[in-house]
Design a protein around this motif. Structure first.
Motif, PDB file in Angstrom:
ATOM      1  N   SER A  75       0.828  -1.210   0.000  1.00 30.16           N
ATOM      2  CA  SER A  75       0.000   0.000   0.000  1.00 30.16           C
ATOM      3  C   SER A  75       0.861   1.259   0.000  1.00 30.16           C
ATOM      4  CB  SER A  75      -0.919  -0.005   1.225  1.00 30.16           C
ATOM      5  OG  SER A  75      -1.790  -1.113   1.197  1.00 30.16           O
ATOM      6  N   ARG A  76       1.976   1.197   0.701  1.00 26.74           N
ATOM      7  CA  ARG A  76       2.884   2.343   0.706  1.00 26.74           C
ATOM      8  C   ARG A  76       3.452   2.601  -0.693  1.00 26.74           C
ATOM      9  NH1 ARG A  76       6.906   2.802   5.904  1.00 26.74           N
ATOM     10  NH2 ARG A  76       5.350   2.636   7.566  1.00 26.74           N
ATOM     11  N   LYS A  77       3.802   1.523  -1.371  1.00 23.72           N
ATOM     12  CA  LYS A  77       4.366   1.665  -2.711  1.00 23.72           C
ATOM     13  C   LYS A  77       3.346   2.296  -3.651  1.00 23.72           C
ATOM     14  CE  LYS A  77       6.732  -0.963  -6.334  1.00 23.72           C
ATOM     15  NZ  LYS A  77       7.234  -2.301  -6.752  1.00 23.72           N
ATOM     16  N   GLU A  78       2.096   1.840  -3.572  1.00 24.45           N
ATOM     17  CA  GLU A  78       1.044   2.415  -4.414  1.00 24.45           C
ATOM     18  C   GLU A  78       0.816   3.892  -4.061  1.00 24.45           C
ATOM     19  OE1 GLU A  78      -2.399   0.027  -3.923  1.00 24.45           O
ATOM     20  OE2 GLU A  78      -1.556  -1.742  -4.915  1.00 24.45           O
ATOM     21  N   ALA A  79       0.867   4.193  -2.772  1.00 28.09           N
ATOM     22  CA  ALA A  79       0.683   5.585  -2.333  1.00 28.09           C
ATOM     23  C   ALA A  79       1.799   6.473  -2.865  1.00 28.09           C
ATOM     24  CB  ALA A  79       0.639   5.651  -0.809  1.00 28.09           C
ATOM     25  N   MET A  80       3.015   5.948  -2.907  1.00 29.30           N
ATOM     26  CA  MET A  80       4.149   6.707  -3.437  1.00 29.30           C
ATOM     27  C   MET A  80       3.975   6.971  -4.926  1.00 29.30           C
ATOM     28  SD  MET A  80       6.631   7.248  -1.035  1.00 29.30           S
ATOM     29  CE  MET A  80       8.268   7.111  -1.761  1.00 29.30           C
ATOM     30  N   GLN A  81       3.484   5.970  -5.660  1.00 28.88           N
ATOM     31  CA  GLN A  81       3.268   6.141  -7.094  1.00 28.88           C
ATOM     32  C   GLN A  81       2.201   7.194  -7.376  1.00 28.88           C
ATOM     33  OE1 GLN A  81       2.347   2.126  -8.284  1.00 28.88           O
ATOM     34  NE2 GLN A  81       4.508   1.524  -8.460  1.00 28.88           N
ATOM     35  N   ARG A  82       1.114   7.154  -6.606  1.00 27.12           N
ATOM     36  CA  ARG A  82       0.053   8.158  -6.774  1.00 27.12           C
ATOM     37  C   ARG A  82       0.574   9.547  -6.431  1.00 27.12           C
ATOM     38  NH1 ARG A  82      -3.148   4.139  -4.245  1.00 27.12           N
ATOM     39  NH2 ARG A  82      -2.939   5.244  -2.256  1.00 27.12           N
ATOM     40  N   ALA A  83       1.374   9.628  -5.384  1.00 25.51           N
ATOM     41  CA  ALA A  83       1.913  10.924  -4.966  1.00 25.51           C
ATOM     42  C   ALA A  83       2.830  11.509  -6.038  1.00 25.51           C
ATOM     43  CB  ALA A  83       2.665  10.776  -3.647  1.00 25.51           C
ATOM     44  N   ALA A  84       3.653  10.654  -6.665  1.00 32.38           N
ATOM     45  CA  ALA A  84       4.560  11.122  -7.716  1.00 32.38           C
ATOM     46  C   ALA A  84       3.767  11.693  -8.891  1.00 32.38           C
ATOM     47  CB  ALA A  84       5.454   9.978  -8.175  1.00 32.38           C
ATOM     48  N   LYS A  85       2.663  11.025  -9.272  1.00 33.49           N
ATOM     49  CA  LYS A  85       1.832  11.518 -10.367  1.00 33.49           C
ATOM     50  C   LYS A  85       1.165  12.833  -9.998  1.00 33.49           C
ATOM     51  CE  LYS A  85       0.838   6.944 -12.337  1.00 33.49           C
ATOM     52  NZ  LYS A  85      -0.223   5.959 -12.649  1.00 33.49           N
ATOM     53  N   GLU A  86       0.703  12.952  -8.757  1.00 34.59           N
ATOM     54  CA  GLU A  86       0.066  14.194  -8.306  1.00 34.59           C
ATOM     55  C   GLU A  86       1.036  15.369  -8.383  1.00 34.59           C
ATOM     56  OE1 GLU A  86      -1.607  13.854  -4.448  1.00 34.59           O
ATOM     57  OE2 GLU A  86      -3.010  12.269  -4.988  1.00 34.59           O
ATOM     58  N   LEU A  87       2.241  15.162  -7.886  1.00 33.84           N
ATOM     59  CA  LEU A  87       3.233  16.237  -7.890  1.00 33.84           C
ATOM     60  C   LEU A  87       3.574  16.670  -9.316  1.00 33.84           C
ATOM     61  CD1 LEU A  87       5.644  15.002  -5.070  1.00 33.84           C
ATOM     62  CD2 LEU A  87       4.146  17.004  -5.000  1.00 33.84           C
ATOM     63  N   GLU A  88       3.683  15.692 -10.202  1.00 31.42           N
ATOM     64  CA  GLU A  88       3.996  16.016 -11.591  1.00 31.42           C
ATOM     65  C   GLU A  88       2.869  16.807 -12.236  1.00 31.42           C
ATOM     66  OE1 GLU A  88       5.366  13.768 -15.730  1.00 31.42           O
ATOM     67  OE2 GLU A  88       5.075  12.621 -13.894  1.00 31.42           O
ATOM     68  N   CYS A  89       1.633  16.399 -11.987  1.00 36.40           N
ATOM     69  CA  CYS A  89       0.482  17.118 -12.548  1.00 36.40           C
ATOM     70  C   CYS A  89       0.372  18.524 -11.982  1.00 36.40           C
ATOM     71  CB  CYS A  89      -0.807  16.341 -12.272  1.00 36.40           C
ATOM     72  SG  CYS A  89      -0.959  14.797 -13.202  1.00 36.40           S
ATOM     73  N   GLU A  90       0.623  18.667 -10.681  1.00 34.34           N
ATOM     74  CA  GLU A  90       0.552  19.991 -10.068  1.00 34.34           C
ATOM     75  C   GLU A  90       1.624  20.919 -10.621  1.00 34.34           C
ATOM     76  OE1 GLU A  90       0.673  19.721  -5.844  1.00 34.34           O
ATOM     77  OE2 GLU A  90      -1.242  18.650  -5.686  1.00 34.34           O
ATOM     78  N   ALA A  91       2.821  20.361 -10.850  1.00 33.98           N
ATOM     79  CA  ALA A  91       3.901  21.175 -11.410  1.00 33.98           C
ATOM     80  C   ALA A  91       3.545  21.662 -12.809  1.00 33.98           C
ATOM     81  CB  ALA A  91       5.202  20.375 -11.430  1.00 33.98           C
ATOM     82  N   LEU A  92       2.993  20.775 -13.639  1.00 34.02           N
ATOM     83  CA  LEU A  92       2.597  21.159 -14.996  1.00 34.02           C
ATOM     84  C   LEU A  92       1.475  22.195 -14.970  1.00 34.02           C
ATOM     85  CD1 LEU A  92       2.660  17.666 -16.770  1.00 34.02           C
ATOM     86  CD2 LEU A  92       4.264  19.567 -17.100  1.00 34.02           C
ATOM     87  N   GLU A  93       0.508  21.999 -14.062  1.00 25.56           N
ATOM     88  CA  GLU A  93      -0.595  22.948 -13.954  1.00 25.56           C
ATOM     89  C   GLU A  93      -0.093  24.323 -13.507  1.00 25.56           C
ATOM     90  OE1 GLU A  93      -5.033  23.209 -11.927  1.00 25.56           O
ATOM     91  OE2 GLU A  93      -3.409  22.245 -10.809  1.00 25.56           O
ATOM     92  N   SER A  94       0.856  24.328 -12.554  1.00 26.36           N
ATOM     93  CA  SER A  94       1.398  25.587 -12.059  1.00 26.36           C
ATOM     94  C   SER A  94       2.121  26.336 -13.171  1.00 26.36           C
ATOM     95  CB  SER A  94       2.357  25.324 -10.886  1.00 26.36           C
ATOM     96  OG  SER A  94       1.665  24.754  -9.786  1.00 26.36           O
ATOM     97  N   ILE A  95       2.908  25.616 -13.976  1.00 23.67           N
ATOM     98  CA  ILE A  95       3.618  26.249 -15.090  1.00 23.67           C
ATOM     99  C   ILE A  95       2.620  26.826 -16.101  1.00 23.67           C
ATOM    100  CG2 ILE A  95       5.172  25.827 -17.033  1.00 23.67           C
ATOM    101  CD1 ILE A  95       6.460  23.620 -15.295  1.00 23.67           C
ATOM    102  N   TYR A  96       1.581  26.049 -16.393  1.00 23.40           N
ATOM    103  CA  TYR A  96       0.562  26.497 -17.349  1.00 23.40           C
ATOM    104  C   TYR A  96      -0.129  27.765 -16.863  1.00 23.40           C
ATOM    105  CZ  TYR A  96      -4.034  26.750 -19.535  1.00 23.40           C
ATOM    106  OH  TYR A  96      -5.172  27.194 -20.151  1.00 23.40           O
ATOM    107  N   LEU A  97      -0.539  27.782 -15.586  1.00 20.05           N
ATOM    108  CA  LEU A  97      -1.260  28.939 -15.046  1.00 20.05           C
ATOM    109  C   LEU A  97      -0.358  30.162 -14.976  1.00 20.05           C
ATOM    110  CD1 LEU A  97      -3.296  27.183 -12.208  1.00 20.05           C
ATOM    111  CD2 LEU A  97      -4.172  28.080 -14.384  1.00 20.05           C
ATOM    112  N   ALA A  98       0.931  29.947 -14.651  1.00 19.10           N
ATOM    113  CA  ALA A  98       1.863  31.078 -14.614  1.00 19.10           C
ATOM    114  C   ALA A  98       2.066  31.667 -16.006  1.00 19.10           C
ATOM    115  CB  ALA A  98       3.200  30.626 -14.020  1.00 19.10           C
ATOM    116  N   LEU A  99       2.187  30.807 -17.007  1.00 22.36           N
ATOM    117  CA  LEU A  99       2.351  31.285 -18.383  1.00 22.36           C
ATOM    118  C   LEU A  99       1.071  31.915 -18.912  1.00 22.36           C
ATOM    119  CD1 LEU A  99       4.444  28.368 -19.919  1.00 22.36           C
ATOM    120  CD2 LEU A  99       5.228  30.689 -19.394  1.00 22.36           C
ATOM    121  N   ARG A 100      -0.042  31.390 -18.461  1.00 19.35           N
ATOM    122  CA  ARG A 100      -1.317  31.974 -18.879  1.00 19.35           C
ATOM    123  C   ARG A 100      -1.475  33.386 -18.312  1.00 19.35           C
ATOM    124  NH1 ARG A 100      -7.323  29.301 -17.734  1.00 19.35           N
ATOM    125  NH2 ARG A 100      -8.533  30.896 -18.830  1.00 19.35           N
ATOM    126  N   ALA A 101      -0.962  33.598 -17.093  1.00 23.40           N
ATOM    127  CA  ALA A 101      -1.049  34.927 -16.486  1.00 23.40           C
ATOM    128  C   ALA A 101      -0.105  35.913 -17.164  1.00 23.40           C
ATOM    129  CB  ALA A 101      -0.719  34.834 -14.996  1.00 23.40           C
TER     130      ALA A 101
END
Length: 264
Positions: free
Chosen positions: A230-256
């Motif tokens: 369960s920890r391993k699965e949680a780590m994988q989900r967390a890695a995907k979340e961080l990557e998506c948040e980083a991409l979203e942050s870059i997009y919103l900053a460039l959009r501004a």
């Protein structure tokens, strides 16, 4: 364990109670560490008369700077309490490090210290941001004397603050998105893109996984009793979340401020 009206023990309620105690002790430990730092600094200064005089205005002159410099995730109630007690600390440039520290740096504002914090934290990074801006909104529009950076420059370069986390800082000084960072020569949006390469480091991923397992009620102890799979699965989900948040942050900053790409 606590018991309900029927006399049945509730494991869930017991876990919540334990976790609240853990959070309380952790917050208390932060304050104790900050107080210890202050006492160490005062003990190292030779001029006791000067220390006593300064103590009248700043009884704990390095408490808030310690929390901003070393924790990044100071709980919002703690930040509000300290800023209510010592409001001048938000308006006055403070030493980021004690004056007798080998790594002593020039005085700067608390908001700049908080913005430059670049380590992952178990808590929300927004704990100190809103109280600091409310205490002295103008500081978001002040560039640091040593580096020439605004707080938003520091924050976007830190690599651990999402666009949503920085919204109050952007709203307080939106013009900074159009200001080139004097250290790197890039616009803030590009700084966030450059810092995104560090979002998936193991420590950041584990911290996000722990935050997710704790849930809204802050059950931090659940991580320690989770099966290895369960920890391993949680780590994988967390890695995907961080990557998506980083991409979203870059997009919103460039959009501004889309011209950041054209000018860089």
């Amino acid at each position: 364990w606590s018991s309900d009206g029927a006399g049945k023990s509730s494991a869930a309620t017991g876990i919540i109670t334990v976790d609240r105690c853990v959070v309380f002790c952790r917050n208390l430990q932060l304050l104790c560490q900050a107080s210890h730092e202050t006492m160490r600094v005062n003990a190292g200064n030779g001029n006791q008369e000067k220390d006593a005089k300064e103590a009248g205005s700043f009884p704990f002159p390095y408490v808030l700077s310690f929390l901003a410099r070393n924790t990044g995730g100071c709980p919002e109630p703690v930040a509000r309490l300290l800023l209510r007690l010592y409001p001048d600390q938000a308006r006055t440039p403070l030493m980021c490090n004690p004056p007798n520290d080998a790594m002593c740096s020039p005085p700067t504002y608390l908001l700049h210290i908080w913005s430059a914090y670049n380590q992952p934290t178990y808590r929300s990074l927004q704990g100190m941001l809103t109280p600091l801006i409310q205490a002295y909104p103008e500081v978001a529009r002040i560039c640091e004397e040593e580096t020439g950076r605004y707080p938003l420059h520091h924050a976007m370069c830190s690599g651990n603050k999402s666009w949503h986390c920085l919204k109050p800082l952007f709203e307080a000084a939106p013009f900074v998105l159009q200001c080139i960072d004097p250290v790197t020569g890039f616009y803030p949006a590009c700084l966030m893109a450059m810092a995104a390469q560090h979002v998936n480091d193991p420590l950041s991923v584990e911290i996000r996984a722990r935050q997710n397992s704790a849930g809204d009620k802050g059950l931090v102890s659940l991580w320690y009793i989770m099966p290895v799979g369960s920890r391993k699965e949680a780590m994988q989900r967390a890695a995907k979340e961080l990557e998506c948040e980083a991409l979203e942050s870059i997009y919103l900053a460039l959009r501004a401020f889309p011209r950041a790409l054209m000018k860089n």
